[in-house]
Design a protein around this motif. Structure first.
Motif, PDB file in Angstrom:
ATOM      1  N   HIS A  57       0.798  -1.139   0.038  1.00 53.39           N
ATOM      2  CA  HIS A  57      -0.120  -0.012   0.099  1.00 53.39           C
ATOM      3  C   HIS A  57       0.784   1.375   0.237  1.00 53.39           C
ATOM      4  O   HIS A  57       1.687   1.428   0.872  1.00 53.39           O
ATOM      5  N   PHE A  58       0.680   2.062  -0.911  1.00 50.28           N
ATOM      6  CA  PHE A  58       1.379   3.402  -0.944  1.00 50.28           C
ATOM      7  C   PHE A  58       2.883   3.340  -0.787  1.00 50.28           C
ATOM      8  O   PHE A  58       3.479   4.087   0.000  1.00 50.28           O
ATOM      9  N   GLY A  59       3.543   2.112  -1.434  1.00 53.47           N
ATOM     10  CA  GLY A  59       5.079   1.963  -1.334  1.00 53.47           C
ATOM     11  C   GLY A  59       5.516   1.283  -0.094  1.00 53.47           C
ATOM     12  O   GLY A  59       6.796   1.136   0.038  1.00 53.47           O
ATOM     13  N   GLY A  60       4.616   0.863   0.732  1.00 53.18           N
ATOM     14  CA  GLY A  60       5.069  -0.124   1.588  1.00 53.18           C
ATOM     15  C   GLY A  60       4.158  -1.198   2.147  1.00 53.18           C
ATOM     16  O   GLY A  60       3.117  -1.223   1.552  1.00 53.18           O
ATOM     17  N   MET A  61       4.681  -1.969   2.872  1.00 47.51           N
ATOM     18  CA  MET A  61       3.754  -3.239   3.224  1.00 47.51           C
ATOM     19  C   MET A  61       2.992  -2.923   4.607  1.00 47.51           C
ATOM     20  O   MET A  61       3.552  -2.449   5.702  1.00 47.51           O
ATOM     21  N   SER A  62       1.708  -3.144   4.460  1.00 47.93           N
ATOM     22  CA  SER A  62       0.751  -2.712   5.668  1.00 47.93           C
ATOM     23  C   SER A  62      -0.462  -3.478   5.364  1.00 47.93           C
ATOM     24  O   SER A  62      -0.909  -3.831   4.415  1.00 47.93           O
ATOM     25  N   CYS A  63      -1.211  -3.624   6.557  1.00 48.95           N
ATOM     26  CA  CYS A  63      -2.646  -4.179   6.512  1.00 48.95           C
ATOM     27  C   CYS A  63      -3.388  -2.957   6.025  1.00 48.95           C
ATOM     28  O   CYS A  63      -3.118  -1.912   5.704  1.00 48.95           O
ATOM     29  N   ARG A  64      -4.718  -3.395   5.494  1.00 48.15           N
ATOM     30  CA  ARG A  64      -5.660  -2.513   5.005  1.00 48.15           C
ATOM     31  C   ARG A  64      -6.090  -1.221   5.887  1.00 48.15           C
ATOM     32  O   ARG A  64      -6.476  -0.365   5.691  1.00 48.15           O
ATOM     33  N   ALA A  65      -6.089  -1.806   7.257  1.00 50.45           N
ATOM     34  CA  ALA A  65      -6.465  -0.759   8.101  1.00 50.45           C
ATOM     35  C   ALA A  65      -5.241   0.707   8.508  1.00 50.45           C
ATOM     36  O   ALA A  65      -5.735   1.720   8.524  1.00 50.45           O
ATOM     37  N   CYS A  66      -4.225   0.113   8.340  1.00 55.98           N
ATOM     38  CA  CYS A  66      -3.056   0.935   8.484  1.00 55.98           C
ATOM     39  C   CYS A  66      -3.030   1.992   7.241  1.00 55.98           C
ATOM     40  O   CYS A  66      -2.699   3.048   7.257  1.00 55.98           O
ATOM     41  N   ALA A  67      -3.170   1.099   5.913  1.00 50.72           N
ATOM     42  CA  ALA A  67      -3.363   2.102   4.826  1.00 50.72           C
ATOM     43  C   ALA A  67      -4.561   2.890   4.948  1.00 50.72           C
ATOM     44  O   ALA A  67      -4.260   4.171   4.388  1.00 50.72           O
ATOM     45  N   ALA A  68      -5.588   2.573   5.245  1.00 51.92           N
ATOM     46  CA  ALA A  68      -6.646   3.622   5.473  1.00 51.92           C
ATOM     47  C   ALA A  68      -6.449   4.513   6.214  1.00 51.92           C
ATOM     48  O   ALA A  68      -6.741   5.622   6.034  1.00 51.92           O
ATOM     49  N   PHE A  69      -5.751   4.329   7.452  1.00 50.32           N
ATOM     50  CA  PHE A  69      -5.389   5.400   8.468  1.00 50.32           C
ATOM     51  C   PHE A  69      -4.262   6.430   7.854  1.00 50.32           C
ATOM     52  O   PHE A  69      -4.554   7.495   8.028  1.00 50.32           O
ATOM     53  N   PHE A  70      -3.384   5.882   6.931  1.00 54.60           N
ATOM     54  CA  PHE A  70      -2.623   6.727   6.300  1.00 54.60           C
ATOM     55  C   PHE A  70      -3.052   7.641   5.147  1.00 54.60           C
ATOM     56  O   PHE A  70      -2.784   8.804   5.224  1.00 54.60           O
ATOM     57  N   ARG A  71      -4.020   7.007   4.457  1.00 50.20           N
ATOM     58  CA  ARG A  71      -5.016   7.843   3.520  1.00 50.20           C
ATOM     59  C   ARG A  71      -5.482   8.854   4.257  1.00 50.20           C
ATOM     60  O   ARG A  71      -5.612  10.143   3.863  1.00 50.20           O
ATOM     61  N   ARG A  72      -6.412   8.634   5.362  1.00 56.18           N
ATOM     62  CA  ARG A  72      -7.318   9.476   6.218  1.00 56.18           C
ATOM     63  C   ARG A  72      -6.325  10.487   6.746  1.00 56.18           C
ATOM     64  O   ARG A  72      -6.591  11.816   6.724  1.00 56.18           O
ATOM     65  N   PHE A  73      -5.114  10.399   7.279  1.00 56.27           N
ATOM     66  CA  PHE A  73      -4.184  11.190   7.853  1.00 56.27           C
ATOM     67  C   PHE A  73      -3.777  12.208   6.852  1.00 56.27           C
ATOM     68  O   PHE A  73      -3.875  13.690   7.236  1.00 56.27           O
ATOM     69  N   PHE A  74      -3.649  11.897   5.706  1.00 55.57           N
ATOM     70  CA  PHE A  74      -3.268  13.268   4.716  1.00 55.57           C
ATOM     71  C   PHE A  74      -4.457  13.642   3.840  1.00 55.57           C
ATOM     72  O   PHE A  74      -4.335  14.659   3.334  1.00 55.57           O
ATOM     73  N   ASN A  75      -5.596  13.140   4.055  1.00 54.33           N
ATOM     74  CA  ASN A  75      -6.772  13.919   3.641  1.00 54.33           C
ATOM     75  C   ASN A  75      -7.515  14.507   4.668  1.00 54.33           C
ATOM     76  O   ASN A  75      -8.659  15.175   4.355  1.00 54.33           O
ATOM     77  N   SER A  76      -6.987  14.497   5.972  1.00 51.45           N
ATOM     78  CA  SER A  76      -7.475  15.342   7.092  1.00 51.45           C
ATOM     79  C   SER A  76      -6.960  16.754   7.153  1.00 51.45           C
ATOM     80  O   SER A  76      -5.975  17.107   6.344  1.00 51.45           O
ATOM     81  N   LYS A  77      -7.947  17.694   7.547  1.00 51.86           N
ATOM     82  CA  LYS A  77      -7.393  19.197   7.670  1.00 51.86           C
ATOM     83  C   LYS A  77      -6.378  19.275   8.781  1.00 51.86           C
ATOM     84  O   LYS A  77      -5.636  20.334   8.631  1.00 51.86           O
ATOM     85  N   LYS A  78      -6.226  18.479   9.761  1.00 47.34           N
ATOM     86  CA  LYS A  78      -5.409  18.463  10.740  1.00 47.34           C
ATOM     87  C   LYS A  78      -4.097  17.799  10.499  1.00 47.34           C
ATOM     88  O   LYS A  78      -3.892  16.686  10.689  1.00 47.34           O
ATOM     89  N   PHE A  79      -2.902  18.273   9.736  1.00 46.97           N
ATOM     90  CA  PHE A  79      -2.298  17.616   9.022  1.00 46.97           C
ATOM     91  C   PHE A  79      -1.054  16.959  10.179  1.00 46.97           C
ATOM     92  O   PHE A  79      -0.522  16.011  10.135  1.00 46.97           O
ATOM     93  N   VAL A  80      -0.681  17.986  10.983  1.00 49.69           N
ATOM     94  CA  VAL A  80       0.341  17.961  11.872  1.00 49.69           C
ATOM     95  C   VAL A  80      -0.049  17.520  13.276  1.00 49.69           C
ATOM     96  O   VAL A  80      -1.146  18.414  13.694  1.00 49.69           O
ATOM     97  N   ILE A  81       0.232  16.568  13.745  1.00 51.01           N
ATOM     98  CA  ILE A  81      -0.176  16.100  15.131  1.00 51.01           C
ATOM     99  C   ILE A  81       0.851  15.775  16.159  1.00 51.01           C
ATOM    100  O   ILE A  81       2.028  15.610  15.656  1.00 51.01           O
ATOM    101  N   LYS A  82       0.461  16.080  17.293  1.00 55.10           N
ATOM    102  CA  LYS A  82       1.654  15.632  18.519  1.00 55.10           C
ATOM    103  C   LYS A  82       1.450  14.409  18.995  1.00 55.10           C
ATOM    104  O   LYS A  82       0.428  13.705  18.852  1.00 55.10           O
ATOM    105  N   CYS A  83       2.733  14.010  19.365  1.00 54.64           N
ATOM    106  CA  CYS A  83       2.979  12.805  20.114  1.00 54.64           C
ATOM    107  C   CYS A  83       2.148  12.758  21.376  1.00 54.64           C
ATOM    108  O   CYS A  83       2.332  13.495  22.256  1.00 54.64           O
ATOM    109  N   THR A  84       1.260  11.561  21.680  1.00 54.37           N
ATOM    110  CA  THR A  84       0.579  11.719  23.002  1.00 54.37           C
ATOM    111  C   THR A  84       0.906  10.227  23.743  1.00 54.37           C
ATOM    112  O   THR A  84       0.318  10.083  24.629  1.00 54.37           O
TER     113      THR A  84
END
Length: 352
Positions: free
Chosen positions: A14-41
């Protein structure tokens, strides 16, 4: 294969790396969201809980996933996708020079983190293989370091690879000399070595072995002479270059911004107009994304501006140190200290 991000038993490309569909969906949502930069919690989570979104997306980058392979985002009316990066830019393939569709976009800097991580790993292995760590042994790695740097920049910035060989060589030579100056700061940010304020005694423990045995027979220097001739250069290096960088307590995004500002120096006098324009355009993007990152991290506009300006002072500090670096090499030549020819070649080129 297992997912390289979360460890799930099912995985595919997925998108150049090996991952499950859930992580691929997370990666897509992350870059399609308006809150691009997030803090480590992660520090506020309980033991055994899943990593935060910040760490999860960092792992996605580490396994090779890249936003340039996303198809984009459709608007609510189903019209054509919006591009995350303008890969057709005439100046650079990885860096979009158009206004970002997201107000706090840091995609371009973030996407180079995995490239630099691989680069640092290879360099650390290369330098650790040299023993003793003296001036000739270290400088004998110059050619290998130049090759690693070329691979790093060519992978992170495809249009750099299209420049003529003379321009690429000039830019890489200049960058390697700067990089060698800030090695202790890189180790500190990566938490490989905790930097401490260097006393004269601490500097001497590194300085004396560095030159030991590298003088011609009959003109050897005592430790006292080495300290008298080179001591002020080395103390300047630690106190005026390394310590100001360490005191900034840089995070990875801030460090990457500095690295690329140092590399894409549009003030080189021995590169073509095309290369100079490439450097200038990329630096503008880096400045914008660094400001975005700081605004998201600190929110206080006055402090953001203050920190932004302090970070941008670092390249100027390194440039001042570069002149000291070249002066020290001239002294080494005067005393016929044994230095590898590959290193001599790039330093002499920088002095012209």
């Amino acid at each position: 294969m297992t997912c390289l991000v979360c460890g799930s038993r099912q995985s595919e490309s997925h998108f150049g790396g090996m991952s499950c569909r859930a992580c691929a969906a997370f990666f897509r949502r992350f870059f399609n969201s308006k809150k691009f930069v997030i803090k480590c919690t992660c520090t506020s989570k309980t033991v055994g809980s899943h990593p935060c979104r910040s760490c999860r997306v960092a792992k996605c980058f580490a396994v090779g996933m890249t936003p340039t392979k996303l198809c984009g985002q459709r608007d609510p009316n189903g019209s054509s996708p919006k591009k995350l990066l303008d890969s057709s830019s005439p100046t650079t393939s990885n860096f979009s020079l158009l206004p970002s569709i997201y107000p706090k976009d840091t995609t371009n800097i973030t996407s180079t983190l995995s490239n630099f991580s691989v680069f640092e790993s290879k360099r650390n292995h290369m330098f650790s293989s040299i023993f003793p760590q003296d001036v000739f042994g270290i400088t004998s790695l110059t050619k290998n370091d130049l090759h690693l740097t070329n691979d790093l920049v060519s992978d992170a910035f495809p249009d750099f690879a299209k420049l003529n060989s003379c321009d690429k060589k000039s830019m890489i030579n200049g960058f390697v000399l700067k990089l060698w100056q800030i090695e202790p700061a890189l180790d500190h940010v990566a938490k490989r070595v905790e930097y401490k304020t260097m006393s004269d005694e601490d500097v001497q423990k590194i300085l004396f072995p560095f030159f030991n045995g590298k003088f011609p027979n009959g003109v050897e220097m005592s430790d006292e002479d080495v300290w008298r001739i080179f001591g002020h250069h080395w103390t300047y290096f630690y106190k005026n270059i390394i310590e100001p960088i360490v005191k900034l307590s840089l995070d990875q995004i801030e460090l990457m911004a500095i690295i690329w500002i140092l590399f894409f120096d549009h003030a080189y006098i021995d590169i073509s107009q095309k290369s100079s324009e490439l450097c200038w355009n990329i630096k503008k993007v880096i400045h914008r994304e660094l400001k975005n990152h700081l605004m998201e991290k600190y929110e206080d506009e006055e402090f953001v501006q203050f920190r932004f300006m302090n970070i941008l002072v670092v390249p100027a500090i390194v440039e001042k140190g570069e002149q000291k670096f070249l002066d020290e090499f001239l002294i080494c030549e005067m005393h016929r200290i044994k230095i590898h020819d590959d290193f001599k070649a790039i330093v002499k080129k920088q002095r012209i």
